[in-house]
Each structure stands twice: as C-alpha cells, then as structure tokens.
Scaffold this motif. Structure first.
Motif, PDB file in Angstrom:
ATOM      1  N   ARG A 195     -17.999   2.544  11.686  1.00 20.86           N
ATOM      2  CA  ARG A 195     -17.430   3.249  12.838  1.00 20.86           C
ATOM      3  C   ARG A 195     -16.827   4.556  12.351  1.00 20.86           C
ATOM      4  NH1 ARG A 195     -11.846   2.890  13.342  1.00 20.86           N
ATOM      5  NH2 ARG A 195     -10.847   1.591  11.739  1.00 20.86           N
ATOM      6  N   PRO A 196     -16.811   5.562  13.214  1.00 18.32           N
ATOM      7  CA  PRO A 196     -16.117   6.790  12.823  1.00 18.32           C
ATOM      8  C   PRO A 196     -14.616   6.560  12.787  1.00 18.32           C
ATOM      9  CG  PRO A 196     -16.830   6.928  15.104  1.00 18.32           C
ATOM     10  CD  PRO A 196     -17.397   5.645  14.556  1.00 18.32           C
ATOM     11  N   PHE A 197     -13.941   7.222  11.853  1.00 23.82           N
ATOM     12  CA  PHE A 197     -12.492   7.147  11.853  1.00 23.82           C
ATOM     13  C   PHE A 197     -11.938   7.809  13.119  1.00 23.82           C
ATOM     14  CE2 PHE A 197     -12.865   6.729   7.139  1.00 23.82           C
ATOM     15  CZ  PHE A 197     -12.133   5.563   7.004  1.00 23.82           C
ATOM     16  N   PRO A 198     -10.811   7.322  13.628  1.00 18.14           N
ATOM     17  CA  PRO A 198     -10.182   7.992  14.765  1.00 18.14           C
ATOM     18  C   PRO A 198      -9.982   9.475  14.472  1.00 18.14           C
ATOM     19  CG  PRO A 198      -9.086   5.905  14.324  1.00 18.14           C
ATOM     20  CD  PRO A 198     -10.051   6.130  13.191  1.00 18.14           C
ATOM     21  N   GLY A 199     -10.352  10.285  15.429  1.00 17.58           N
ATOM     22  CA  GLY A 199     -10.180  11.727  15.288  1.00 17.58           C
ATOM     23  C   GLY A 199     -11.345  12.443  14.646  1.00 17.58           C
ATOM     24  N   ALA A 200     -12.303  11.718  14.068  1.00 15.50           N
ATOM     25  CA  ALA A 200     -13.393  12.377  13.341  1.00 15.50           C
ATOM     26  C   ALA A 200     -14.217  13.271  14.259  1.00 15.50           C
ATOM     27  CB  ALA A 200     -14.281  11.338  12.663  1.00 15.50           C
ATOM     28  N   ARG A 201     -14.676  12.720  15.371  1.00 18.68           N
ATOM     29  CA  ARG A 201     -15.494  13.518  16.292  1.00 18.68           C
ATOM     30  C   ARG A 201     -14.685  14.676  16.878  1.00 18.68           C
ATOM     31  NH1 ARG A 201     -17.470   8.080  19.104  1.00 18.68           N
ATOM     32  NH2 ARG A 201     -19.297   7.570  17.808  1.00 18.68           N
ATOM     33  N   ASP A 202     -13.447  14.388  17.275  1.00 24.57           N
ATOM     34  CA  ASP A 202     -12.629  15.430  17.901  1.00 24.57           C
ATOM     35  C   ASP A 202     -12.330  16.561  16.923  1.00 24.57           C
ATOM     36  OD1 ASP A 202     -12.576  14.114  20.308  1.00 24.57           O
ATOM     37  OD2 ASP A 202     -10.646  13.138  19.948  1.00 24.57           O
ATOM     38  N   LEU A 203     -12.105  16.238  15.658  1.00 25.72           N
ATOM     39  CA  LEU A 203     -11.839  17.285  14.674  1.00 25.72           C
ATOM     40  C   LEU A 203     -13.063  18.172  14.498  1.00 25.72           C
ATOM     41  CD1 LEU A 203     -10.106  18.672  12.554  1.00 25.72           C
ATOM     42  CD2 LEU A 203     -10.833  16.932  10.897  1.00 25.72           C
ATOM     43  N   ILE A 204     -14.233  17.578  14.370  1.00 24.92           N
ATOM     44  CA  ILE A 204     -15.453  18.365  14.196  1.00 24.92           C
ATOM     45  C   ILE A 204     -15.694  19.248  15.412  1.00 24.92           C
ATOM     46  CG2 ILE A 204     -17.978  18.189  14.086  1.00 24.92           C
ATOM     47  CD1 ILE A 204     -17.566  15.787  12.214  1.00 24.92           C
ATOM     48  N   ARG A 205     -15.539  18.696  16.593  1.00 24.45           N
ATOM     49  CA  ARG A 205     -15.764  19.479  17.806  1.00 24.45           C
ATOM     50  C   ARG A 205     -14.745  20.601  17.951  1.00 24.45           C
ATOM     51  NH1 ARG A 205     -16.862  13.845  20.956  1.00 24.45           N
ATOM     52  NH2 ARG A 205     -19.093  13.690  20.486  1.00 24.45           N
ATOM     53  N   THR A 206     -13.504  20.328  17.567  1.00 18.14           N
ATOM     54  CA  THR A 206     -12.471  21.367  17.630  1.00 18.14           C
ATOM     55  C   THR A 206     -12.766  22.496  16.657  1.00 18.14           C
ATOM     56  OG1 THR A 206     -10.789  19.779  18.326  1.00 18.14           O
ATOM     57  CG2 THR A 206     -10.011  21.827  17.319  1.00 18.14           C
ATOM     58  N   LEU A 207     -13.138  22.148  15.431  1.00 21.97           N
ATOM     59  CA  LEU A 207     -13.447  23.169  14.430  1.00 21.97           C
ATOM     60  C   LEU A 207     -14.635  24.022  14.861  1.00 21.97           C
ATOM     61  CD1 LEU A 207     -13.034  21.006  11.207  1.00 21.97           C
ATOM     62  CD2 LEU A 207     -11.502  22.828  11.981  1.00 21.97           C
ATOM     63  N   ALA A 208     -15.689  23.378  15.351  1.00 19.50           N
ATOM     64  CA  ALA A 208     -16.868  24.133  15.805  1.00 19.50           C
ATOM     65  C   ALA A 208     -16.505  25.017  16.991  1.00 19.50           C
ATOM     66  CB  ALA A 208     -17.989  23.165  16.162  1.00 19.50           C
ATOM     67  N   GLY A 209     -15.680  24.505  17.898  1.00 16.03           N
ATOM     68  CA  GLY A 209     -15.280  25.278  19.065  1.00 16.03           C
ATOM     69  C   GLY A 209     -14.422  26.472  18.723  1.00 16.03           C
ATOM     70  N   ARG A 210     -13.759  26.407  17.559  1.00 15.36           N
ATOM     71  CA  ARG A 210     -12.909  27.522  17.137  1.00 15.36           C
ATOM     72  C   ARG A 210     -13.586  28.401  16.093  1.00 15.36           C
ATOM     73  NH1 ARG A 210      -6.801  25.454  16.377  1.00 15.36           N
ATOM     74  NH2 ARG A 210      -6.614  27.650  15.791  1.00 15.36           N
ATOM     75  N   GLY A 211     -14.907  28.279  16.007  1.00 19.90           N
ATOM     76  CA  GLY A 211     -15.686  29.262  15.252  1.00 19.90           C
ATOM     77  C   GLY A 211     -16.078  28.888  13.853  1.00 19.90           C
ATOM     78  N   ALA A 212     -15.643  27.738  13.342  1.00 20.42           N
ATOM     79  CA  ALA A 212     -16.030  27.352  11.986  1.00 20.42           C
ATOM     80  C   ALA A 212     -17.431  26.743  11.998  1.00 20.42           C
ATOM     81  CB  ALA A 212     -15.043  26.338  11.418  1.00 20.42           C
ATOM     82  N   ARG A 213     -18.172  26.999  10.935  1.00 23.15           N
ATOM     83  CA  ARG A 213     -19.461  26.346  10.755  1.00 23.15           C
ATOM     84  C   ARG A 213     -19.212  25.047  10.001  1.00 23.15           C
ATOM     85  NH1 ARG A 213     -23.377  31.559   9.247  1.00 23.15           N
ATOM     86  NH2 ARG A 213     -22.926  32.685  11.203  1.00 23.15           N
ATOM     87  N   VAL A 214     -19.502  23.950  10.657  1.00 17.67           N
ATOM     88  CA  VAL A 214     -19.246  22.629  10.086  1.00 17.67           C
ATOM     89  C   VAL A 214     -20.518  22.118   9.427  1.00 17.67           C
ATOM     90  CG1 VAL A 214     -18.596  20.251  10.572  1.00 17.67           C
ATOM     91  CG2 VAL A 214     -17.490  22.127  11.820  1.00 17.67           C
ATOM     92  N   ASP A 270      -5.499  10.809   7.123  1.00 21.21           N
ATOM     93  CA  ASP A 270      -6.877  10.700   7.593  1.00 21.21           C
ATOM     94  C   ASP A 270      -7.205  11.947   8.400  1.00 21.21           C
ATOM     95  OD1 ASP A 270      -5.470  10.322   9.980  1.00 21.21           O
ATOM     96  OD2 ASP A 270      -5.839   8.166  10.041  1.00 21.21           O
ATOM     97  N   VAL A 271      -8.423  12.003   8.944  1.00 21.31           N
ATOM     98  CA  VAL A 271      -8.817  13.200   9.690  1.00 21.31           C
ATOM     99  C   VAL A 271      -8.041  13.336  10.993  1.00 21.31           C
ATOM    100  CG1 VAL A 271     -11.089  13.499   8.658  1.00 21.31           C
ATOM    101  CG2 VAL A 271     -10.827  11.915  10.593  1.00 21.31           C
ATOM    102  N   ALA A 272      -7.559  12.223  11.538  1.00 20.00           N
ATOM    103  CA  ALA A 272      -6.740  12.318  12.749  1.00 20.00           C
ATOM    104  C   ALA A 272      -5.446  13.083  12.469  1.00 20.00           C
ATOM    105  CB  ALA A 272      -6.429  10.916  13.283  1.00 20.00           C
ATOM    106  N   GLU A 273      -4.872  12.890  11.285  1.00 23.20           N
ATOM    107  CA  GLU A 273      -3.662  13.623  10.944  1.00 23.20           C
ATOM    108  C   GLU A 273      -3.968  15.100  10.714  1.00 23.20           C
ATOM    109  OE1 GLU A 273       0.226  12.428   8.591  1.00 23.20           O
ATOM    110  OE2 GLU A 273      -1.429  12.798   7.183  1.00 23.20           O
TER     111      GLU A 273
END
Length: 225
Positions: free
Chosen positions: A86-105, A206-209
């Motif tokens: 399973r993905p860790f809590p926050g994993a998807r949201d962190l990736i989507r937030t970073l991509a939405g703010r211009g970073a290439r993930v 973790d990535v949620a933090e």
C-alpha cells in the motif's frame, strides 16, 4: 525560462510500505537454497540493488553461483504477497502537490519489471510523474550514483536544483555521489541518526510529515508559489 527543478523519489520504503515484505521474501528465498541469512542483515541491505544485496549477504562466490535463482525466488514470493502493498499515507498527495507546484517528479527504483508494474499500480500517480527510472535503465545500482544521474537526466534538471527523497542509507550514498541533496524518511526502518550521518540534509518520520511541513522543508526553495 527558469531552470527546471526536480524531486526524485525512491519507492520501496519511501512511497510504498514494502520493505518488510522484501525482507520476508529474501529470507524465504535464502532458506530455499539452504543459505539462511539473519533477518536484521537482510533489512540493513534493503535499498541496494539486488546484485549488491546478494554479494553482501551471500558473499561473491555464492552470489555468482546462486544469485539468479535466489532473485527469481524472491520475486515470486514478493509478488505472491503483493496484495499487502500500500502507499504510505500522504505519498500520492505529496507527489501531486509537488507536480502542481512546478517540480518535475521522477521515481528512481531498483525494481525489476514485474515488481515495478505492481508498484506503479499501487501508487497510481503515473499522470503526475515526469519519468520512472528502474533497474533495467541502469548498469550500476544503488549505492552507485548512476540511478540518480539517470533520474536527473530524465527530469532535465541539474543537481543543484534537485532533491532526492529516500529511506535507506544506500539512497543517501547514491545521491551524495551524484551531488544531490537527500531528504530522509524513517518509514523504511532506518534511524534518523543513521540517515543524517550518511549525509541527509533533513529527516522526517514519513512522506506525510514532509507534506505537512512542505513550506518549511528543504524542498520549498524548489517550488513555485
């Protein structure tokens, strides 16, 4: 145009809760070829490419003789229990937030093709990532620098404008050799002290933090408002 920025992610133990599934699969694979290895030693090697893990745990002679069979057994056992991933809590949201703010993930993993397919299905963020670098894309695995260098090339970003996020000492060493800063997470079972001693510039639970503290984290300067 401003210089691109990139956030590179390890996957196992960082974005997906898989490290201990790997440990169990390796333990059973070693047992099946009558080369038992202590569980703590297996855990300490997770994050290395499988070639280096086998040489470290079996020795070069046994790794050369039995390595292919042990890898096949490990993969079969890991995939058999993949419904536990399973993905860790926050994993998807962190990736989507970073991509939405211009970073290439970019995802940078040592996983083989079958394991990679499962991990991508579990994460379900392919639309948000710029590239995925896997074991088939490199000749030298972590802790060598090549996986990080190839990930940077895929992102089109320089090392000074990039950060790698990983859970293992081997992640930090690989990124350091590529002159990329690392943010560590403890979700893979490695302590904050060990990650910092290896060279991580910051360590989170973790990535949620990371997501919760994103604007005060080392990733913040890479992001557009």
């Amino acid at each position: 145009m401003p210089e691109p920025t990139a956030v590179l992610f390890d996957v196992d133990g960082t974005l997906v809760d898989s490290n201990y599934l790997h440990v169990h699969a390796w333990l059973r694979a070693f047992h099946a070829v009558d080369r038992p290895v202590d569980g703590w030693r297996v855990h300490r090697a997770i994050g290395m490419g499988s070639d280096k893990l086998l040489a470290r745990l079996l020795g070069h002679a046994d790794a050369e003789q039995l390595g292919s069979l042990v890898k096949e057994l490990h993969s079969a056992l890991y995939l058999r229990d993949s419904d536990l991933l399973r993905p860790f809590p926050g994993a998807r949201d962190l990736i989507r937030t970073l991509a939405g703010r211009g970073a290439r993930v970019v995802l940078a993993t040592s996983a083989g093709p079958d394991e990679l397919e499962i991990l991508r299905q579990v994460l379900d963020v392919d639309d948000e990532v710029a590239a995925v670098i896997a074991g088939k894309d490199v000749e030298a695995t972590k802790p060598d620098a090549e996986p990080i260098v190839v990930a940077l090339d895929a992102a089109g970003a320089g090392s000074a404008r990039s950060i790698f996020v990983g859970d293992a000492v081997w992640d930090v060493e690989s990124a350091r050799r590529a002159e990329v800063r690392t943010v560590g997470v403890r979700s893979g079972g490695i302590s904050a002290a060990e990650l910092r001693d290896a060279g991580a510039v910051a360590v989170y639970r973790d990535v949620a933090e990371i997501l919760a503290q994103l604007d005060n984290s080392p990733l913040a300067p890479l992001l557009r408002d």
